[in-house]
Design a protein around this motif. Sequence first.
Motif, mmCIF file in Angstrom:
data_model
loop_
_atom_site.group_PDB
_atom_site.id
_atom_site.type_symbol
_atom_site.label_atom_id
_atom_site.label_comp_id
_atom_site.label_asym_id
_atom_site.label_seq_id
_atom_site.Cartn_x
_atom_site.Cartn_y
_atom_site.Cartn_z
ATOM 1 N N PHE A 104 0.842 -1.203 0.000
ATOM 2 C CA PHE A 104 0.000 0.000 0.000
ATOM 3 C C PHE A 104 0.869 1.242 0.000
ATOM 4 N N LEU A 105 0.722 2.069 -1.032
ATOM 5 C CA LEU A 105 1.460 3.324 -1.136
ATOM 6 C C LEU A 105 0.590 4.430 -0.553
ATOM 7 N N ASP A 106 0.986 4.911 0.599
ATOM 8 C CA ASP A 106 0.195 5.848 1.385
ATOM 9 C C ASP A 106 0.734 7.264 1.235
ATOM 10 N N GLY A 107 -0.143 8.170 0.844
ATOM 11 C CA GLY A 107 0.262 9.561 0.694
ATOM 12 C C GLY A 107 -0.909 10.495 0.875
ATOM 13 N N ASN A 108 -0.606 11.784 1.023
ATOM 14 C CA ASN A 108 -1.692 12.746 1.229
ATOM 15 C C ASN A 108 -2.194 13.318 -0.086
ATOM 16 N N PHE A 109 -3.382 13.875 -0.031
ATOM 17 C CA PHE A 109 -4.080 14.370 -1.206
ATOM 18 C C PHE A 109 -3.253 15.400 -1.969
ATOM 19 N N ASP A 110 -2.709 16.392 -1.275
ATOM 20 C CA ASP A 110 -2.012 17.488 -1.957
ATOM 21 C C ASP A 110 -0.809 17.005 -2.759
ATOM 22 N N LEU A 111 -0.015 16.128 -2.171
ATOM 23 C CA LEU A 111 1.161 15.600 -2.875
ATOM 24 C C LEU A 111 0.741 14.801 -4.115
ATOM 25 N N ILE A 112 -0.255 13.962 -3.957
ATOM 26 C CA ILE A 112 -0.682 13.131 -5.078
ATOM 27 C C ILE A 112 -1.325 13.975 -6.178
ATOM 28 N N GLU A 113 -2.127 14.947 -5.787
ATOM 29 C CA GLU A 113 -2.738 15.826 -6.793
ATOM 30 C C GLU A 113 -1.656 16.562 -7.581
ATOM 31 N N GLN A 114 -0.624 17.032 -6.901
ATOM 32 C CA GLN A 114 0.486 17.705 -7.576
ATOM 33 C C GLN A 114 1.143 16.763 -8.593
ATOM 34 N N ARG A 115 1.385 15.524 -8.209
ATOM 35 C CA ARG A 115 1.989 14.547 -9.116
ATOM 36 C C ARG A 115 1.083 14.283 -10.318
ATOM 37 N N MET A 116 -0.226 14.172 -10.063
ATOM 38 C CA MET A 116 -1.157 13.887 -11.161
ATOM 39 C C MET A 116 -1.183 15.017 -12.177
ATOM 40 N N ARG A 117 -1.087 16.242 -11.707
ATOM 41 C CA ARG A 117 -1.115 17.396 -12.622
ATOM 42 C C ARG A 117 0.145 17.457 -13.485
ATOM 43 N N GLN A 118 1.214 16.800 -13.034
ATOM 44 C CA GLN A 118 2.478 16.807 -13.782
ATOM 45 C C GLN A 118 2.566 15.695 -14.819
ATOM 46 N N ARG A 119 1.744 14.661 -14.674
ATOM 47 C CA ARG A 119 1.870 13.553 -15.622
ATOM 48 C C ARG A 119 1.075 13.845 -16.887
ATOM 49 N N VAL A 120 1.567 13.271 -17.968
ATOM 50 C CA VAL A 120 1.014 13.553 -19.287
ATOM 51 C C VAL A 120 0.456 12.273 -19.891
ATOM 52 N N GLY A 121 -0.710 12.368 -20.525
ATOM 53 C CA GLY A 121 -1.230 11.263 -21.307
ATOM 54 C C GLY A 121 -1.979 10.193 -20.541
ATOM 55 N N HIS A 122 -2.254 10.391 -19.255
ATOM 56 C CA HIS A 122 -2.988 9.380 -18.488
ATOM 57 C C HIS A 122 -4.466 9.729 -18.508
ATOM 58 N N TYR A 123 -5.310 8.706 -18.663
ATOM 59 C CA TYR A 123 -6.752 8.978 -18.763
ATOM 60 C C TYR A 123 -7.401 9.324 -17.429
ATOM 61 N N MET A 124 -6.747 8.998 -16.321
ATOM 62 C CA MET A 124 -7.326 9.306 -15.015
ATOM 63 C C MET A 124 -7.154 10.788 -14.751
ATOM 64 N N GLN A 125 -8.253 11.502 -14.693
ATOM 65 C CA GLN A 125 -8.234 12.950 -14.527
ATOM 66 C C GLN A 125 -7.973 13.337 -13.069
ATOM 67 N N PRO A 126 -7.170 14.384 -12.818
ATOM 68 C CA PRO A 126 -6.921 14.820 -11.446
ATOM 69 C C PRO A 126 -8.209 15.122 -10.681
ATOM 70 N N GLY A 127 -9.259 15.527 -11.386
ATOM 71 C CA GLY A 127 -10.534 15.813 -10.733
ATOM 72 C C GLY A 127 -11.168 14.593 -10.093
ATOM 73 N N LEU A 128 -10.738 13.396 -10.490
ATOM 74 C CA LEU A 128 -11.287 12.164 -9.911
ATOM 75 C C LEU A 128 -10.554 11.743 -8.634
ATOM 76 N N LEU A 129 -9.476 12.439 -8.295
ATOM 77 C CA LEU A 129 -8.713 12.065 -7.106
ATOM 78 C C LEU A 129 -9.570 12.165 -5.848
ATOM 79 N N ASP A 130 -10.434 13.160 -5.809
ATOM 80 C CA ASP A 130 -11.346 13.325 -4.677
ATOM 81 C C ASP A 130 -12.165 12.055 -4.438
ATOM 82 N N SER A 131 -12.706 11.490 -5.516
ATOM 83 C CA SER A 131 -13.519 10.276 -5.375
ATOM 84 C C SER A 131 -12.657 9.094 -4.937
ATOM 85 N N GLN A 132 -11.398 9.067 -5.368
ATOM 86 C CA GLN A 132 -10.491 7.993 -4.951
ATOM 87 C C GLN A 132 -10.270 8.050 -3.433
ATOM 88 N N PHE A 133 -10.023 9.243 -2.911
ATOM 89 C CA PHE A 133 -9.806 9.371 -1.469
ATOM 90 C C PHE A 133 -11.079 9.085 -0.677
#
Length: 174
Positions: A104-133
């Motif tokens: 289990f890779l455990d991290g906080n919302f802000d760090l993960i959201e920042q990483r998601m905004r930096q990645r390119v070409g992934h279909y998982m939208q950063p806006g869905l991170l809220d639902s994941q948490f």
Amino acid sequence: MSPSPLRLIVMGVSGCGKSTLAAALSERLGLDMVDGDDLHLPESVAKMRSGIALQDADRWPWLDRIGHFLAQAPVPGRVVACSALKRVYRERIREQAGEVCFVFLDGNFDLIEQRMRQRVGHYMQPGLLDSQFRTLEKPEADETDVICLPITEAVHVMITQALEALHRRLHPAL
């Protein structure tokens, strides 16, 4: 008696580094690896691309495919990058695959959201991170087949920690 294959799932919310760690563990341990995202039905991928969160009904067949993939693992084993956010999802995989070890890779919302905004070409939208948490049920102490790692560590440190924990789990007498 022949050795059992290692069935390993690297889990956590989208953007936590599952695919990166799973690929590294796969390489270091000589295991087959698949990204669980590749086992989603096309309809589920289309939903996520559109910013629509998946429901349990979307996830059951996907979890079954992951469990089946692991159940068919040859020696030395297989690793899957899979969110496995709820305990019932992890139980579903266990029912299909048998003995599984989760990382289990455990991290906080802000760090993960920042990483998601930096990645390119992934279909998982950063806006869905809220639902994941909201969906995430962190593994409890009674889930003894789970290794928890903080994502604040460098990847090479996380790989070392995961390998050490796996070694202790597989060879407790050493």
